[in-house]
Write a protein that holds these residues in place. Structure first.
Motif, PDB file in Angstrom:
ATOM      1  N   UNK A  74       0.894  -1.237  -0.111  1.00 15.09           N
ATOM      2  CA  UNK A  74      -0.076  -0.101  -0.073  1.00 15.09           C
ATOM      3  C   UNK A  74       0.995   1.360  -0.092  1.00 15.09           C
ATOM      4  N   UNK A  75       0.641   2.010  -0.975  1.00 17.40           N
ATOM      5  CA  UNK A  75       1.350   3.396  -1.197  1.00 17.40           C
ATOM      6  C   UNK A  75       0.730   4.526  -0.254  1.00 17.40           C
ATOM      7  N   UNK A  76       1.431   5.594  -0.324  1.00 11.79           N
ATOM      8  CA  UNK A  76       0.847   6.764   0.333  1.00 11.79           C
ATOM      9  C   UNK A  76       0.275   7.642  -0.640  1.00 11.79           C
ATOM     10  N   UNK A 128       1.505   8.304   5.655  1.00 10.29           N
ATOM     11  CA  UNK A 128       0.964   7.315   6.436  1.00 10.29           C
ATOM     12  C   UNK A 128      -0.098   6.739   5.970  1.00 10.29           C
ATOM     13  N   UNK A 129      -0.846   7.371   4.935  1.00  9.08           N
ATOM     14  CA  UNK A 129      -1.987   6.597   4.431  1.00  9.08           C
ATOM     15  C   UNK A 129      -1.922   4.879   3.978  1.00  9.08           C
ATOM     16  N   UNK A 130      -0.797   4.495   3.485  1.00  5.98           N
ATOM     17  CA  UNK A 130      -0.480   3.228   3.091  1.00  5.98           C
ATOM     18  C   UNK A 130      -0.550   2.398   4.480  1.00  5.98           C
ATOM     19  N   UNK A 131      -0.071   2.941   5.504  1.00  2.69           N
ATOM     20  CA  UNK A 131       0.141   1.899   6.640  1.00  2.69           C
ATOM     21  C   UNK A 131      -1.311   1.651   7.174  1.00  2.69           C
ATOM     22  N   UNK A 132      -2.198   2.774   7.098  1.00  5.64           N
ATOM     23  CA  UNK A 132      -3.465   2.846   7.948  1.00  5.64           C
ATOM     24  C   UNK A 132      -4.278   1.838   6.735  1.00  5.64           C
ATOM     25  N   UNK A 133      -4.292   2.174   5.352  1.00  4.46           N
ATOM     26  CA  UNK A 133      -5.066   1.297   4.527  1.00  4.46           C
ATOM     27  C   UNK A 133      -4.803  -0.061   4.663  1.00  4.46           C
ATOM     28  N   UNK A 134      -3.564  -0.588   4.943  1.00  5.17           N
ATOM     29  CA  UNK A 134      -3.276  -1.876   5.219  1.00  5.17           C
ATOM     30  C   UNK A 134      -4.040  -2.286   6.175  1.00  5.17           C
ATOM     31  N   UNK A 135      -3.892  -1.594   7.463  1.00  4.71           N
ATOM     32  CA  UNK A 135      -4.548  -2.058   8.402  1.00  4.71           C
ATOM     33  C   UNK A 135      -6.069  -2.462   8.151  1.00  4.71           C
ATOM     34  N   UNK A 136      -6.647  -1.238   7.882  1.00  2.74           N
ATOM     35  CA  UNK A 136      -8.045  -1.153   7.507  1.00  2.74           C
ATOM     36  C   UNK A 136      -8.600  -2.035   6.644  1.00  2.74           C
TER      37      UNK A 136
END
Length: 253
Positions: free
Chosen positions: A28-30, A46-54
């Motif tokens: 997941x990219x930012x 930080x968008x990629x980190x959060x989208x991975x978790x979501x």
């Protein structure tokens, strides 16, 4: 990551060959998805980190209730292992409330509850701006057959039931969302699965906690969920401990 073979790169994700046959690593990219107002993707820290978790949260929940998805497991903060699938070149959009294109196309007031969930299909082609298509087009051009379409509607409505309930439980209204689906083979049998991702990038979310009240009733024009990635992860209990900032992206139409 540089030693792995890249299979595909899109606006928000990169797919690499997986460590096991029939698997891929989804990174997941930012980058945010381009819009008419901002045609060039912008990085959202930080968008990629959060989208991975979501996406992990939603896909795991669907797997648990018997809705098949491509998700296998999360690998690290930005990557997850998924099943390789033959992606159907359609976006399946489920609408619960009038908003965006539907309101503009049919003149329906923004925020009005629809009599029932409406399922629409859009042909995935960026050159054509992903036009809306009918079932007749889909069958005629061989993108899917009628049985596929029946299965896609059934899957989309089950996802909608699950997602709407989860979102409502944390004070969020799911106005509409889009899905991608793919085919996998299990022996001699083919089945459809939910693929790609389920994140705020693919949903229109309204914050019920921020709605104003008129004579004790919620206003029809619910407001977008501010700081959508961080706030949704926080409400769902999947916010990584090292994410301390919030972002304010533009939600999809």
């Amino acid at each position: 990551m540089a030693r792995r073979k890249k299979v595909y790169e899109g606006k928000a994700k990169i797919l690499y060959e997986g460590p096991e046959p029939g698997t891929l690593i989804q990174y997941f990219k930012d980058d945010s998805a381009p819009t008419a107002a901002e045609p060039k993707p912008a990085a959202v820290d930080g968008k990629g980190v959060l989208n991975n978790r979501l996406s992990e949260f939603f896909m795991s929940g669907l797997n648990a209730i018997g809705v098949p998805t491509h998700f296998i497991r999360r690998v690290n903060m930005r990557e997850q292992m998924v099943r390789m699938a033959e992606i159907i070149p359609l976006e399946v959009v489920v609408r619960n409330f009038a908003a965006g294109e539907l309101s503009a196309r049919l003149g329906i007031p923004e925020g009005m509850a629809l009599p029932r969930p409406i399922v629409e299909y859009y042909y995935k082609d960026d050159r054509l701006n992903s036009p809306m298509v009918a079932e007749e087009h889909i069958v005629a051009f061989g993108w899917a057959n009628q049985q596929d379409l029946d299965d896609m509607v059934a899957l989309a409505l089950r996802v909608n039931d699950f997602m709407s309930g989860v979102m409502l439980g944390v004070g969020v209204r799911l106005a509409d969302f889009r899905l991608e689906m793919g085919r996998i083979w299990e022996g001699d049998f083919m089945r459809l699965i939910v693929a790609d991702e389920i994140t705020p990038d693919s949903c229109r979310l309204w914050d019920l906690r921020a709605m104003t009240e008129r004579e004790g009733q919620p206003a029809a024009d619910a407001v977008p969920l501010a700081d959508v990635y961080t706030e949704l992860a926080r409400r769902l209990g999947v916010l990584p401990s090292n994410v301390t900032h919030t972002t304010k992206p533009t939600l999809i139409n």
